[in-house]
Scaffold this motif. Sequence first.
Motif, PDB file in Angstrom:
ATOM      1  N   SER A   1     -10.448   0.176  -2.399  1.00 30.20           N
ATOM      2  CA  SER A   1      -9.548   1.093  -3.093  1.00 30.20           C
ATOM      3  C   SER A   1      -8.914   0.381  -4.286  1.00 30.20           C
ATOM      4  O   SER A   1      -8.875  -0.851  -4.345  1.00 30.20           O
ATOM      5  CB  SER A   1      -8.446   1.588  -2.151  1.00 30.20           C
ATOM      6  OG  SER A   1      -7.535   0.539  -1.865  1.00 30.20           O
ATOM      7  N   ARG A   2      -8.399   1.162  -5.197  1.00 30.49           N
ATOM      8  CA  ARG A   2      -7.722   0.599  -6.367  1.00 30.49           C
ATOM      9  C   ARG A   2      -6.517  -0.242  -5.925  1.00 30.49           C
ATOM     10  O   ARG A   2      -6.319  -1.360  -6.402  1.00 30.49           O
ATOM     11  CB  ARG A   2      -7.261   1.727  -7.299  1.00 30.49           C
ATOM     12  CG  ARG A   2      -6.590   1.241  -8.571  1.00 30.49           C
ATOM     13  CD  ARG A   2      -6.020   2.377  -9.399  1.00 30.49           C
ATOM     14  NE  ARG A   2      -5.052   3.195  -8.689  1.00 30.49           N
ATOM     15  CZ  ARG A   2      -3.775   2.836  -8.459  1.00 30.49           C
ATOM     16  NH1 ARG A   2      -3.330   1.671  -8.865  1.00 30.49           N
ATOM     17  NH2 ARG A   2      -2.962   3.637  -7.810  1.00 30.49           N
TER      18      ARG A   2
ATOM     19  N   GLU B   1       0.821  -1.214   0.000  1.00 27.21           N
ATOM     20  CA  GLU B   1       0.000   0.000   0.000  1.00 27.21           C
ATOM     21  C   GLU B   1       0.857   1.267   0.000  1.00 27.21           C
ATOM     22  O   GLU B   1       0.550   2.221  -0.711  1.00 27.21           O
ATOM     23  CB  GLU B   1      -0.925  -0.008   1.215  1.00 27.21           C
ATOM     24  CG  GLU B   1      -1.847   1.191   1.287  1.00 27.21           C
ATOM     25  CD  GLU B   1      -2.715   1.161   2.535  1.00 27.21           C
ATOM     26  OE1 GLU B   1      -3.850   1.633   2.432  1.00 27.21           O
ATOM     27  OE2 GLU B   1      -2.262   0.689   3.592  1.00 27.21           O
TER      28      GLU B   1
END
Length: 174
Positions: A106-107, A66
């Motif tokens: 989220s992407r 992330e």
Amino acid sequence: MSQSPGVQHQGEASIRGYYLELVRPELDDMALYQPVWGTTDIADPHERKRHVYADLMMDYAWMGFEIGTIREPLLRDMLAGMFTGEAGRLYWSRARVSWTAGSSGSRVGRRFLAIVGEEHVRAVAAGPPTPSAVAPRPPDVPVAGAAPAWRTSVGALVGPGAGLALGSLLRGRR
């Protein structure tokens, strides 16, 4: 008023560190602390410890991916190793639904889940997993005079991120 990325990462690191402090006693004495999280379908105490440890490893991988410190090739390599063994495959079969619910918003989360899924499928297609060895001593009984081996491993995993707990904390306990 929104926080700067640096301040946000400091807060996340603090939460991760705190979560790790919560998990340590659980790893030291599963019989005492595991019931706090509720009942589990994992009867074997060694399997329960492996599950918690695998969750810590997966959180570390997620956190690193992330924030960009773990790039896709390293993530794939980590997952390939994890899914070679029986413990990693069992972990993912139990935790997949929770990870999907908590990380698909989220992407980056969707990409992470896609990579994990691809590596899991690849490992399963390659053949049966390596069986998990059973420790020769009774569960939850420390060896006299020795520090728990997991501390070294967890410490190495936590490293620059000061822990890996925010993911689990936000997604809820698996």
